[in-house]
Design a protein around this motif. Structure first.
Motif, PDB file in Angstrom:
ATOM      1  N   SER A  67       1.044  -1.318  -0.075  1.00 41.29           N
ATOM      2  CA  SER A  67       0.030   0.123   0.144  1.00 41.29           C
ATOM      3  C   SER A  67       0.911   1.201   0.164  1.00 41.29           C
ATOM      4  O   SER A  67       0.347   2.365  -0.664  1.00 41.29           O
ATOM      5  CB  SER A  67      -0.927   0.059   1.429  1.00 41.29           C
ATOM      6  OG  SER A  67      -1.460  -1.256   1.431  1.00 41.29           O
ATOM      7  N   ASN A  68       2.017   1.263   0.647  1.00 41.20           N
ATOM      8  CA  ASN A  68       2.702   2.270   0.792  1.00 41.20           C
ATOM      9  C   ASN A  68       3.218   3.002  -0.737  1.00 41.20           C
ATOM     10  O   ASN A  68       3.341   4.014  -0.830  1.00 41.20           O
ATOM     11  CB  ASN A  68       3.920   2.611   1.980  1.00 41.20           C
ATOM     12  CG  ASN A  68       4.718   3.677   1.862  1.00 41.20           C
ATOM     13  OD1 ASN A  68       4.176   4.618   2.427  1.00 41.20           O
ATOM     14  ND2 ASN A  68       5.740   3.676   1.254  1.00 41.20           N
ATOM     15  N   ALA A  69       3.635   1.984  -1.413  1.00 46.39           N
ATOM     16  CA  ALA A  69       4.206   2.120  -2.672  1.00 46.39           C
ATOM     17  C   ALA A  69       3.426   2.588  -3.549  1.00 46.39           C
ATOM     18  O   ALA A  69       3.600   3.764  -4.441  1.00 46.39           O
ATOM     19  CB  ALA A  69       4.741   0.803  -3.242  1.00 46.39           C
ATOM     20  N   VAL A  70       2.071   2.164  -3.407  1.00 48.55           N
ATOM     21  CA  VAL A  70       0.944   2.901  -4.146  1.00 48.55           C
ATOM     22  C   VAL A  70       0.745   4.304  -3.905  1.00 48.55           C
ATOM     23  O   VAL A  70       0.475   5.292  -4.562  1.00 48.55           O
ATOM     24  CB  VAL A  70      -0.303   2.011  -4.224  1.00 48.55           C
ATOM     25  CG1 VAL A  70      -1.346   2.546  -4.908  1.00 48.55           C
ATOM     26  CG2 VAL A  70      -0.022   0.417  -4.643  1.00 48.55           C
ATOM     27  N   ALA A  71       0.641   4.558  -2.246  1.00 51.47           N
ATOM     28  CA  ALA A  71       0.480   5.982  -1.940  1.00 51.47           C
ATOM     29  C   ALA A  71       1.619   6.857  -2.413  1.00 51.47           C
ATOM     30  O   ALA A  71       1.181   7.987  -2.882  1.00 51.47           O
ATOM     31  CB  ALA A  71       0.442   5.800  -0.237  1.00 51.47           C
ATOM     32  N   GLU A  72       2.833   6.584  -2.292  1.00 49.62           N
ATOM     33  CA  GLU A  72       3.889   7.349  -2.868  1.00 49.62           C
ATOM     34  C   GLU A  72       3.657   7.576  -4.404  1.00 49.62           C
ATOM     35  O   GLU A  72       3.920   8.841  -4.803  1.00 49.62           O
ATOM     36  CB  GLU A  72       5.170   6.581  -2.548  1.00 49.62           C
ATOM     37  CG  GLU A  72       5.508   6.442  -1.229  1.00 49.62           C
ATOM     38  CD  GLU A  72       6.759   6.265  -0.879  1.00 49.62           C
ATOM     39  OE1 GLU A  72       7.643   6.262  -1.848  1.00 49.62           O
ATOM     40  OE2 GLU A  72       7.248   6.014   0.446  1.00 49.62           O
ATOM     41  N   LEU A  73       3.326   6.511  -5.181  1.00 54.27           N
ATOM     42  CA  LEU A  73       2.832   7.062  -6.557  1.00 54.27           C
ATOM     43  C   LEU A  73       1.956   8.015  -6.764  1.00 54.27           C
ATOM     44  O   LEU A  73       2.000   8.795  -7.725  1.00 54.27           O
ATOM     45  CB  LEU A  73       2.564   5.748  -7.405  1.00 54.27           C
ATOM     46  CG  LEU A  73       2.395   5.821  -8.916  1.00 54.27           C
ATOM     47  CD1 LEU A  73       3.706   6.109  -9.505  1.00 54.27           C
ATOM     48  CD2 LEU A  73       1.816   4.766  -9.350  1.00 54.27           C
ATOM     49  N   VAL A  74       0.859   8.127  -5.879  1.00 54.85           N
ATOM     50  CA  VAL A  74      -0.171   9.148  -6.108  1.00 54.85           C
ATOM     51  C   VAL A  74       0.428  10.549  -6.208  1.00 54.85           C
ATOM     52  O   VAL A  74       0.436  11.350  -6.786  1.00 54.85           O
ATOM     53  CB  VAL A  74      -1.309   8.878  -4.901  1.00 54.85           C
ATOM     54  CG1 VAL A  74      -1.997  10.307  -4.920  1.00 54.85           C
ATOM     55  CG2 VAL A  74      -1.880   7.660  -5.090  1.00 54.85           C
ATOM     56  N   PHE A  75       1.462  10.708  -5.117  1.00 61.56           N
ATOM     57  CA  PHE A  75       2.094  11.964  -5.167  1.00 61.56           C
ATOM     58  C   PHE A  75       3.264  12.179  -6.240  1.00 61.56           C
ATOM     59  O   PHE A  75       3.484  13.479  -6.629  1.00 61.56           O
ATOM     60  CB  PHE A  75       2.536  12.209  -3.578  1.00 61.56           C
ATOM     61  CG  PHE A  75       1.690  12.481  -2.588  1.00 61.56           C
ATOM     62  CD1 PHE A  75       1.243  13.520  -2.467  1.00 61.56           C
ATOM     63  CD2 PHE A  75       1.136  11.282  -2.077  1.00 61.56           C
ATOM     64  CE1 PHE A  75      -0.029  13.905  -1.639  1.00 61.56           C
ATOM     65  CE2 PHE A  75      -0.106  11.388  -1.088  1.00 61.56           C
ATOM     66  CZ  PHE A  75      -0.331  12.558  -0.958  1.00 61.56           C
ATOM     67  N   LYS A 106       2.835   0.317 -17.712  1.00 60.61           N
ATOM     68  CA  LYS A 106       2.440  -1.055 -16.903  1.00 60.61           C
ATOM     69  C   LYS A 106       1.914  -0.469 -15.668  1.00 60.61           C
ATOM     70  O   LYS A 106       2.442   0.611 -15.187  1.00 60.61           O
ATOM     71  CB  LYS A 106       3.314  -1.944 -16.959  1.00 60.61           C
ATOM     72  CG  LYS A 106       3.535  -2.838 -17.975  1.00 60.61           C
ATOM     73  CD  LYS A 106       4.432  -4.006 -17.623  1.00 60.61           C
ATOM     74  CE  LYS A 106       4.212  -4.940 -18.736  1.00 60.61           C
ATOM     75  NZ  LYS A 106       4.907  -6.350 -18.310  1.00 60.61           N
ATOM     76  N   LYS A 107       1.065  -1.268 -14.929  1.00 59.17           N
ATOM     77  CA  LYS A 107       0.772  -0.827 -13.510  1.00 59.17           C
ATOM     78  C   LYS A 107       2.027  -0.888 -12.538  1.00 59.17           C
ATOM     79  O   LYS A 107       2.663  -1.864 -12.485  1.00 59.17           O
ATOM     80  CB  LYS A 107      -0.174  -1.866 -13.067  1.00 59.17           C
ATOM     81  CG  LYS A 107      -0.898  -1.555 -11.872  1.00 59.17           C
ATOM     82  CD  LYS A 107      -2.444  -2.027 -11.641  1.00 59.17           C
ATOM     83  CE  LYS A 107      -2.440  -3.660 -11.782  1.00 59.17           C
ATOM     84  NZ  LYS A 107      -2.582  -4.178 -10.611  1.00 59.17           N
ATOM     85  N   MET A 108       2.101   0.434 -12.244  1.00 59.17           N
ATOM     86  CA  MET A 108       3.569   0.610 -11.439  1.00 59.17           C
ATOM     87  C   MET A 108       3.335   0.979 -10.168  1.00 59.17           C
ATOM     88  O   MET A 108       4.457   1.207  -9.322  1.00 59.17           O
ATOM     89  CB  MET A 108       4.191   1.888 -12.106  1.00 59.17           C
ATOM     90  CG  MET A 108       4.671   1.626 -13.640  1.00 59.17           C
ATOM     91  SD  MET A 108       5.780   0.316 -13.875  1.00 59.17           S
ATOM     92  CE  MET A 108       7.232   1.135 -12.591  1.00 59.17           C
ATOM     93  N   GLY A 109       2.123   0.804  -9.464  1.00 60.38           N
ATOM     94  CA  GLY A 109       1.884   1.367  -8.040  1.00 60.38           C
ATOM     95  C   GLY A 109       2.726   0.370  -7.153  1.00 60.38           C
ATOM     96  O   GLY A 109       3.254   1.077  -6.284  1.00 60.38           O
ATOM     97  N   ALA A 110       2.544  -0.740  -7.260  1.00 60.13           N
ATOM     98  CA  ALA A 110       3.359  -1.787  -6.491  1.00 60.13           C
ATOM     99  C   ALA A 110       4.947  -2.049  -6.745  1.00 60.13           C
ATOM    100  O   ALA A 110       5.511  -3.056  -6.269  1.00 60.13           O
ATOM    101  CB  ALA A 110       2.532  -3.188  -6.236  1.00 60.13           C
TER     102      ALA A 110
END
Ligand code: 3PG
Length: 307
Positions: free
Chosen positions: A103-111, A271-275
């Motif tokens: 989850s943290n990796a996805v949250a950082e991508l948001v910013f 590609k989906k990069m969030g995680a």
């Protein structure tokens, strides 16, 4: 016992090393199928696997039919729309996910996406804007939403959320104000970040009517699934409002229209990069391996998805 890691988008090598250590220390063997290009490779690889670890890889009826010895599949990640849970149950295969681990990796991508966009892609041509004192709306307040709220506090943002499954107390304790409905969230927030699973209820949930409510210089960030945004509605908004931006961790089906007409107003990862960080790969991959071991050794069924 054979544990197969089948990932079309591979884990980082350091994560594989740790998954191997955990698995072999428990006395099981680890097999790898990475970067595969077609389902037939997966069908062959699963034929003698007792346990399977996947990411967004499709675990269908066909895969489960081929996996004659399979007892457990773990989606190393949160969203499990790629697993046919009904078919898992019919095949006597227990299905699990590893919520929270990436989850943290996805949250950082948001910013990362937001900052790049509002600073004009660092192109040196125009002044950008800042996050401080701006309104941030979190559509969904699960593990990722909470991490986003935590980071937003550091940026001095004014954070709101709507999530019918989370109490106001949890929202408040995690730095977000509750909106009473979706309309209020979209009306209030210049920046909206989407954090929900894809299912029948959320498919195309982000409609034209909701997007239309967003204030001037709106930015919609989607690190969830492309299907939760109604693309017809999105294109309509883009046609009507030149101030509207869309940042998505995976290309929408209508990408070609954006490329032709809306340069500078969108970011789509290839590609989906969030995680896709070493930390998230280690956390989710090792958690998956441990869940398999606990299931085989002690029958522990935490994070079981079968109904
Ligand atoms: C998830 O649901 O956990 C994320 O979307 C990550 O997906 P991935 O493992 O395919 O990158």
């Amino acid at each position: 016992m054979k544990v197969l890691v089948a990932t079309e988008k591979p884990f980082a090598p350091i994560a594989i090393r740790q998954i191997r250590e955990v698995t072999e220390a428990a006395g099981y063997s680890l097999a790898l199928l990475e970067n595969y290009k077609n389902t037939s490779e997966l069908l062959t690889a699963v034929s003698d696997a007792d346990a399977l670890i996947v990411r967004s890889d499709m675990v269908t009826d066909e895969v489960l039919d081929a996996a004659k010895q399979l007892k457990i599949v773990v989606r190393a990640g949160a969203g499990y729309d790629n697993l046919d849970i009904k078919s898992c149950t019919e095949h006597n295969v227990i299905a699990m996910n590893t919520p929270g681990q990436n989850s943290n990796a996805v949250a950082e991508l948001v910013f990362e996406l937001l900052l790049f966009q509002i600073r004009g892609g660092f192109n040196g041509k125009k002044s950008g804007s800042e996050l401080r004192m701006k309104t941030l709306g979190l559509h969904g307040f699960g593990n990722v939403g909470k991490y986003v709220a935590d980071i937003a506090r550091g940026f001095g943002m004014d954070t709101y959320t709507y999530d019918p499954f989370v109490s106001e107390r949890v929202m408040k304790n995690n730095g977000a104000k509750q909106c009473i409905n979706l309309e209020e969230l979209y009306l209030k927030c210049q920046y909206i970040s989407i954090h929900m699973p894809l299912n029948e209820r959320t498919n195309k949930l982000i409609s034209y009517d909701l997007m239309k409510k967003m204030p001037q210089n709106a930015v919609l960030v989607n690190t969830a699934r492309k299907e939760v945004v109604d693309e017809a509605g999105l294109l309509k908004i883009f046609e009507e409002r030149t101030d509207f931006c869309y940042l998505s961790d995976i290309e929408p089906d209508c990408k070609a229209v954006f490329e032709e007409k809306y340069q500078g107003r969108y970011i789509f990862t290839a590609k989906k990069m969030g995680a896709q960080t070493e930390e998230a790969n280690i956390n989710a991959g090792v958690a998956a391996a441990r869940q398999i071991i606990s299931y085989f050794r002690k029958g522990i069924e935490k994070y079981k998805l079968n109904k």
